[in-house]
Design a protein around this motif. Structure first.
Motif, mmCIF file in Angstrom:
data_model
loop_
_atom_site.group_PDB
_atom_site.id
_atom_site.type_symbol
_atom_site.label_atom_id
_atom_site.label_comp_id
_atom_site.label_asym_id
_atom_site.label_seq_id
_atom_site.Cartn_x
_atom_site.Cartn_y
_atom_site.Cartn_z
ATOM 1 N N LEU A 1 58.741 13.602 -4.817
ATOM 2 C CA LEU A 1 59.064 14.625 -3.829
ATOM 3 C C LEU A 1 58.998 14.049 -2.419
ATOM 4 C CD1 LEU A 1 59.765 17.627 -3.580
ATOM 5 C CD2 LEU A 1 57.320 18.112 -3.460
ATOM 6 N N LYS B 1 62.118 11.944 -1.940
ATOM 7 C CA LYS B 1 63.338 12.743 -1.866
ATOM 8 C C LYS B 1 63.424 13.550 -0.572
ATOM 9 C CE LYS B 1 65.738 16.432 -4.365
ATOM 10 N NZ LYS B 1 65.647 17.379 -5.488
ATOM 11 N N GLU B 2 62.279 14.122 -0.149
ATOM 12 C CA GLU B 2 62.310 15.047 0.982
ATOM 13 C C GLU B 2 61.613 14.519 2.227
ATOM 14 O OE1 GLU B 2 61.240 19.048 -0.005
ATOM 15 O OE2 GLU B 2 62.248 18.959 -1.969
ATOM 16 N N LEU C 1 58.408 13.774 2.604
ATOM 17 C CA LEU C 1 57.108 14.409 2.804
ATOM 18 C C LEU C 1 55.988 13.386 2.636
ATOM 19 C CD1 LEU C 1 57.632 17.617 0.616
ATOM 20 C CD2 LEU C 1 57.922 17.399 3.094
ATOM 21 N N ALA D 1 53.489 16.938 0.137
ATOM 22 C CA ALA D 1 54.089 16.936 -1.205
ATOM 23 C C ALA D 1 53.187 17.671 -2.192
ATOM 24 C CB ALA D 1 54.337 15.500 -1.659
ATOM 25 N N LYS E 1 53.432 21.376 -1.529
ATOM 26 C CA LYS E 1 54.682 21.945 -2.025
ATOM 27 C C LYS E 1 54.653 22.100 -3.553
ATOM 28 C CE LYS E 1 59.598 21.965 -1.369
ATOM 29 N NZ LYS E 1 60.714 21.504 -0.565
#
Length: 194
Positions: free
Chosen positions: A102, A105-106, A108, A113, A116
């Protein structure tokens, strides 16, 4: 709790090698390297597994360097290296990898992460560690750590703790992770203290 002991010869010293077990699952075991050649108050390191760094050599954290430095110091000065088989700061290896994915990908950090994913930042519990420390008849230790939660966890069990910093200078790869530990998780890292 079950317990078994043998001897382990390593590049960083010869140790008594203990396994303490509370059940059948891998994470129910805690490993201890003991060098009983200390005077007065022993050095103690409580290390949580980080398989990505300790086995595969990942460069994005300080875990492998902290483990090696702790083992070296305890090999020289005496004490106990207590190794918890709980990767991902206790969230588990699968959740750790999910958090890493995560983050990749984002964009963070590890704290965001986990948030989230609905995971606590640091769900580790130190009751078993305290039980092990008391098994060795210790009520006062010099704890190699930068994490105030470890200090609080052991002090709440009646152990007198004096912190010994275990700071590893950041690299280009580890800087973001260490900065997150300092700024969002309260770790005592002088490099990032404002």
């Amino acid at each position: 709790m079950e317990h078994s002991t043998t001897t382990l010869k390593t590049q960083l010293g010869r140790f008594k090698f203990h396994c303490f077990s509370w059940g059948e699952h891998e994470e129910d075991n805690v490993l201890v390297l003991e060098n009983d050649q200390f005077t007065d108050v022993p050095l103690v390191r409580v290390q949580s597994a980080c398989y990505s760094a300790e086995i595969f050599g990942s460069l994005d954290c300080d875990c492998h360097a902290q483990l090696s430095e702790s083992q070296r110091l305890i090999g020289e000065d005496g004490g106990y290296l207590i190794y918890m088989l709980c990767d991902g700061r206790g969230a588990g290896l699968l959740n750790k990898v999910r958090g890493m994915a995560l983050g990749e990908k984002e964009g963070l950090d590890t704290s965001d992460a986990y948030r989230k994913l609905g995971l606590p930042q640091d769900p580790r519990d130190y009751a078993r560690v305290a039980e092990i420390i008391k098994y060795f008849d210790l009520d006062r230790i010099h704890l190699l750590t930068n994490n105030p939660r470890k200090i609080e966890g052991l002090e709440s069990a009646g152990i007198t703790v004096e912190r010994v910093p275990l700071e590893i200078s950041s690299t280009d790869e580890s800087r973001s992770y260490l900065e997150t530990k300092a700024n969002k998780m309260g770790h005592l890292l002088s490099e990032f203290m404002k």
